[in-house]
Write an enzyme that holds these catalytic residues in place. Structure first.
Site, PDB file in Angstrom:
ATOM      1  N   ARG A  42       0.844  -1.302  10.832  1.00  0.00           N
ATOM      2  CA  ARG A  42       1.337  -2.459  10.374  1.00  0.00           C
ATOM      3  C   ARG A  42       2.386  -2.382   9.205  1.00  0.00           C
ATOM      4  NH1 ARG A  42      -2.432  -7.610   7.999  1.00  0.00           N
ATOM      5  NH2 ARG A  42      -1.949  -8.294  10.212  1.00  0.00           N
ATOM      6  N   ARG A  64      -7.307 -15.567   9.529  1.00  0.00           N
ATOM      7  CA  ARG A  64      -8.087 -16.358   9.041  1.00  0.00           C
ATOM      8  C   ARG A  64      -8.863 -17.596  10.131  1.00  0.00           C
ATOM      9  NH1 ARG A  64      -4.141 -18.349   4.656  1.00  0.00           N
ATOM     10  NH2 ARG A  64      -2.586 -17.770   6.460  1.00  0.00           N
ATOM     11  N   TYR A  88       0.834  -1.178  -0.017  1.00  0.00           N
ATOM     12  CA  TYR A  88      -0.050  -0.147  -0.096  1.00  0.00           C
ATOM     13  C   TYR A  88       0.903   1.146   0.000  1.00  0.00           C
ATOM     14  CZ  TYR A  88      -4.176  -2.807   1.159  1.00  0.00           C
ATOM     15  OH  TYR A  88      -5.251  -4.195   1.017  1.00  0.00           O
TER      16      TYR A  88
HETATM   17  C1  LIG Z   1      -9.672 -12.485   3.007  1.00  0.00           C
HETATM   18  C2  LIG Z   1      -8.611 -12.050   3.398  1.00  0.00           C
HETATM   19  C3  LIG Z   1      -8.405 -10.639   3.508  1.00  0.00           C
HETATM   20  C4  LIG Z   1      -7.308  -9.710   4.021  1.00  0.00           C
HETATM   21  N1  LIG Z   1      -7.170  -8.401   3.837  1.00  0.00           N
HETATM   22  C5  LIG Z   1      -6.241  -8.006   4.326  1.00  0.00           C
HETATM   23  C6  LIG Z   1      -6.181  -6.315   4.470  1.00  0.00           C
HETATM   24  O1  LIG Z   1      -6.973  -5.744   3.783  1.00  0.00           O
HETATM   25  N2  LIG Z   1      -5.000  -5.803   4.772  1.00  0.00           N
HETATM   26  C7  LIG Z   1      -4.213  -6.511   5.556  1.00  0.00           C
HETATM   27  O2  LIG Z   1      -3.339  -5.743   6.139  1.00  0.00           O
HETATM   28  N3  LIG Z   1      -4.091  -7.813   5.548  1.00  0.00           N
HETATM   29  C8  LIG Z   1      -5.208  -8.661   5.018  1.00  0.00           C
HETATM   30  N4  LIG Z   1      -5.311  -9.809   5.138  1.00  0.00           N
HETATM   31  C9  LIG Z   1      -4.175 -10.443   5.636  1.00  0.00           C
HETATM   32  C10 LIG Z   1      -4.544 -11.058   7.009  1.00  0.00           C
HETATM   33  O3  LIG Z   1      -4.549  -9.651   7.912  1.00  0.00           O
HETATM   34  C11 LIG Z   1      -3.492 -11.720   7.817  1.00  0.00           C
HETATM   35  O4  LIG Z   1      -2.313 -10.900   7.848  1.00  0.00           O
HETATM   36  C12 LIG Z   1      -3.002 -12.929   7.053  1.00  0.00           C
HETATM   37  O5  LIG Z   1      -4.252 -13.577   6.628  1.00  0.00           O
HETATM   38  C13 LIG Z   1      -2.181 -13.851   7.806  1.00  0.00           C
HETATM   39  O6  LIG Z   1      -2.828 -13.932   9.145  1.00  0.00           O
HETATM   40  P1  LIG Z   1      -3.459 -15.529   9.250  1.00  0.00           P
HETATM   41  O7  LIG Z   1      -2.713 -16.573   8.990  1.00  0.00           O
HETATM   42  O8  LIG Z   1      -3.812 -15.540  10.638  1.00  0.00           O
HETATM   43  O9  LIG Z   1      -4.814 -15.368   8.414  1.00  0.00           O
HETATM   44  C14 LIG Z   1      -6.238 -10.605   4.624  1.00  0.00           C
HETATM   45  C15 LIG Z   1      -6.576 -12.065   4.679  1.00  0.00           C
HETATM   46  C16 LIG Z   1      -7.656 -12.854   4.149  1.00  0.00           C
HETATM   47  C17 LIG Z   1      -7.755 -13.995   4.194  1.00  0.00           C
END
Ligand SMILES: Cc1cc2nc3c(=O)[nH]c(=O)nc-3n(C[C@H](O)[C@H](O)[C@H](O)COP(=O)(O)O)c2cc1C
Length: 229
Positions: free
Chosen positions: A84, A198, A36
């Protein structure tokens, strides 16, 4: 972006923080990761400017620092501000953003009054060399940043976020799905906090289940209406 565009972006972040406060949010997270705009300024991979917002580390981090300063001015002292970042661009073969710069940035953000660094990675360039992903694969970055901050006495000394202090807590995210793993990451001082995305989609009651599994003293209560069930 010329000077006016930059001022407009800073003002927009500050306005957004004020709207969030009015709407009752407790924490703003300023997004400077994943390719971003603010990340594009941080990384020498994408920042080709020759003015005061480009070039060396101080130039490339200037916009993020000014956004954080602006938000801190309108955000109440007793409430924390999160940022972040992508700790690394995963482009080791060329001039790019890396963990050493992230640690230096963390220290400067702490002095501005940022309270929590949410450490993710990547997203600036399609050539990025993805590491082996898996449970807690990004914890190494939070751990390194924490270690560098500890040398300067800027890691968290208590176990709560000290909003507005010169200390900054460092969190990790990515592939964490189990309460005991989350607990170990914090207990082993690899991170001050763990963020999950997730797993909260898979199990919206993750926090309640984890609280029960870990026998946590401050575990959240089930909603009253569910107790009879
Ligand atoms: C559907 C989806 C949308 C996401 N959108 C963003 C976002 O807009 N901004 C962001 O920083 N991370 C986004 N992420 C990343 C999550 O914030 C997170 O960092 C990433 O899924 C890893 O963590 P986890 O393994 O606990 O899911 C998104 C993840 C998913 C699955």
């Amino acid at each position: 972006m010329d000077r006016d565009d930059i001022d407009e972006v800073i003002d927009a972040f500050v306005d957004a923080a004020e709207y969030a406060l009015d709407a009752g949010f407790e924490v703003p997270e300023i997004h400077a990761a994943h390719g971003y705009l603010l990340h594009e300024f941080l990384s020498p991979m994408s920042n080709g400017r020759d003015d005061e917002y480009g070039g060396d580390f101080e130039g490339r981090t200037k916009l993020l620092r000014e956004v954080c300063e602006g938000v801190r001015e309108v955000w109440p002292d007793e409430k924390p501000i999160f940022v972040r970042i992508s700790a690394t661009d995963w482009l080791p073969d060329r001039e790019s953003w890396d963990v050493a710069q992230s640690a230096r940035l963390a220290s400067e953000l702490a002095e501005i009054g940022v309270d929590f660094l949410d450490v993710s990675s990547g997203g600036i360039h399609p050539d990025q060399e993805l590491p082996r992903t898996g449970p807690g694969y990004q914890a190494q970055y939070a751990e390194t940043i924490r270690e560098v901050l500890a040398e300067d006495g800027q890691t968290l000394s208590g176990d709560t976020l000290a909003a507005g202090s010169d200390e900054i807590a460092v969190g990790t995210v990515g592939g964490i799905t189990e309460a005991t793993h989350a607990e170990a990451l914090v207990g082993n001082e690899r991170a001050d906090a763990v963020l999950l995305a997730r797993e909260h989609l898979r199990d919206p009651y993750f926090t309640l289940h984890a609280g029960r599994e870990l026998d946590a003293e401050n575990a959240p209560e089930w909603p009253d209406q569910y107790k009879r069930a």
